[in-house]
Design a protein around this motif. Structure first.
Motif, PDB file in Angstrom:
ATOM      1  N   ASN A 257      73.099  12.626  50.651  1.00  0.00           N
ATOM      2  CA  ASN A 257      71.931  12.752  50.078  1.00  0.00           C
ATOM      3  C   ASN A 257      71.038  11.966  51.192  1.00  0.00           C
ATOM      4  OD1 ASN A 257      72.113  13.446  47.542  1.00  0.00           O
ATOM      5  ND2 ASN A 257      73.295  11.768  46.934  1.00  0.00           N
ATOM      6  N   LEU A 258      69.810  12.390  51.259  1.00  0.00           N
ATOM      7  CA  LEU A 258      68.796  11.827  52.249  1.00  0.00           C
ATOM      8  C   LEU A 258      67.913  10.782  51.129  1.00  0.00           C
ATOM      9  CD1 LEU A 258      67.107  11.093  54.767  1.00  0.00           C
ATOM     10  CD2 LEU A 258      66.034  13.061  54.093  1.00  0.00           C
ATOM     11  N   SER A 259      67.912   9.412  51.644  1.00  0.00           N
ATOM     12  CA  SER A 259      67.316   8.437  50.947  1.00  0.00           C
ATOM     13  C   SER A 259      66.205   7.852  51.645  1.00  0.00           C
ATOM     14  CB  SER A 259      68.147   7.542  50.279  1.00  0.00           C
ATOM     15  OG  SER A 259      67.174   6.397  49.327  1.00  0.00           O
ATOM     16  N   TRP A 260      64.918   7.528  51.217  1.00  0.00           N
ATOM     17  CA  TRP A 260      64.019   6.717  52.048  1.00  0.00           C
ATOM     18  C   TRP A 260      63.600   5.366  51.177  1.00  0.00           C
ATOM     19  CZ3 TRP A 260      62.520   8.567  56.479  1.00  0.00           C
ATOM     20  CH2 TRP A 260      62.545   9.830  56.791  1.00  0.00           C
ATOM     21  N   GLU A 261      64.399   5.305  50.008  1.00  0.00           N
ATOM     22  CA  GLU A 261      64.166   4.407  49.276  1.00  0.00           C
ATOM     23  C   GLU A 261      65.532   3.726  48.737  1.00  0.00           C
ATOM     24  OE1 GLU A 261      62.371   5.888  45.877  1.00  0.00           O
ATOM     25  OE2 GLU A 261      60.093   5.920  46.780  1.00  0.00           O
ATOM     26  N   ASN A 262      65.476   2.680  48.030  1.00  0.00           N
ATOM     27  CA  ASN A 262      66.701   2.122  47.698  1.00  0.00           C
ATOM     28  C   ASN A 262      67.622   1.537  48.639  1.00  0.00           C
ATOM     29  OD1 ASN A 262      66.131   2.196  44.726  1.00  0.00           O
ATOM     30  ND2 ASN A 262      66.742   4.631  44.940  1.00  0.00           N
TER      31      ASN A 262
END
Length: 389
Positions: A257-262
């Protein structure tokens, strides 16, 4: 206040802006008439600092890379002129010594008191630069115990404030967070943290992709999360680079997954991390996450570093604070997909080693002091401005 007091802050990188913003937000709430201006990124803008220059993309790594930032010389001269004209009551400098020490010297000449937050650790092995810092900075706010000891011994007016990270990083229940983030208890989660600087992304992102592919060839049941730095959301070229790598690995079959948050919630549930040397290594240290550190600069920078004897003993902050190699580091040619994948796979299979690393990292965390850093730095600011508490 009869006359409005003015603070000028200079934070040359995203992480510096993020941490000092927590201090200045509290100061502004307690003293709403204060005028805040300076150099910084989006985090400082959010709390109402009038930023005359945005520094979100100023981060540079290595000698040659820093030279490419020639425009910063011009900006520095403009800022020095600005200090002459605006005469702030206090200047707060955050890390970024190549830029900020020029401002410290100028402030000293103008009779403006200065507080240096996150003083340069590398000055501790360079007597002339350490003396220069002591002579030109009024007060130092040291975030690490070894840094405090070094500056204290050199004669600086230094406070051991601890690291604001301990105040700002959230702490939750890892199992509950796993469920909230969509992971199961049995999932083995590896964080991929390629950095927050454009140069880091350009040099290291292809290496991250190759490393994950090699890991996947050996183990298919691992879950990866590619973590994008918040300051890249406004930089479309860097954002697209991460999205492209994420897409490529998905097509390869990797569960990623690619995440910008958390960001911090993901750190709390991670079993392991591949990380580029920098602030992120200390964030992982706070949570006790075992990691593998990698780092690359241009070949010419490496040659110049050898020539000028600028090669550090360790590059990872956890190792620097521990004064021993507790976390594996792979630099330059050694930072290749073969070495990185082997080291990560070794840690995936070794529960005891990961437990040992977690214990050692939490011991390093003790050198970051205790909670309350933001309040201690605020006290220093209030004292220097002569405000009533």
């Amino acid at each position: 206040m009869d006359n409005k007091k003015k603070i000028f802050v200079s934070a040359g990188e995203y992480s510096g802006s993020m941490y000092v913003s927590g201090v200045l937000k509290s100061v502004k709430q307690n003293y709403p008439d204060l005028i805040l201006e300076g150099i910084g990124g989006t985090e400082l803008k959010k709390i109402g600092v009038n930023t005359i220059y945005n520094s979100d993309d100023w981060g540079s790594i290595g000698i040659v890379e820093a030279l490419k930032r020639w425009k910063l010389i011009w900006i520095n001269l403009k800022v020095q002129k600005y200090l002459e004209e605006s005469k702030p009551d206090l200047i707060i400098l955050v890390d970024y010594p190549g830029f900020n020490m020029h401002l410290a010297r100028k402030a000293k000449k103008l009779g403006i008191p200065s507080i240096y937050v996150f003083p340069p650790r590398k000055f501790c092995v360079d007597a002339s630069r350490l003396t220069d810092a002591v002579n030109n900075i009024k007060r130092v706010a040291a975030e690490f115990q070894p840094t405090f000891d070094c500056y204290k011994e050199a004669g600086a007016c230094v406070d051991f404030v601890g690291h604001p990270m301990l105040d700002l990083l959230p702490v939750g229940d890892p199992q509950a967070l796993r469920q909230d983030l969509g992971f199961q208890k049995k999932d083995f989660i590896i964080l991929l943290m390629p950095g927050s600087r454009a140069q880091e992304i350009n040099l290291l992102l292809p290496l991250y992709e190759e490393t994950v592919q090699k890991i996947y060839q050996n183990k298919k049941n691992l879950k990866f999360v590619l973590l994008g730095a918040n300051n890249f959301e406004s930089q479309e070229n860097m954002k697209s680079e991460l999205e492209s790598i994420h897409s490529n690995l998905k097509k390869y079959g990797v569960d990623i997954n690619l995440s910008w948050e958390n960001r911090f919630n993901l750190m709390q549930v991670a079993d392991l991390a591949l990380v580029t040397s920098g602030t992120a290594t200390m964030e992982l240290t706070v949570y006790g996450v075992p990691m593998v550190i990698c780092y690359k600069v241009s070949k010419l920078t490496e040659v110049l570093a050898v020539f000028f004897n600028k090669l550090p003993k360790y590059i990872g902050l956890p190792n620097l604070l521990a004064n021993e190699m507790i976390i594996s580091e792979f630099i330059q040619e050694e930072a290749n997909s073969e070495n990185l994948s082997k080291e990560i796979l070794k840690l995936v299979d070794d529960d005891k080693k990961r437990a040992q690393l977690k214990k050692q990292l939490l011991e390093v965390k003790e050198k970051m002091g205790s909670k309350g850093a933001l309040a201690r730095i605020e006290t220093m600011i209030v004292e220097e401005l002569g405000l009533k508490s």
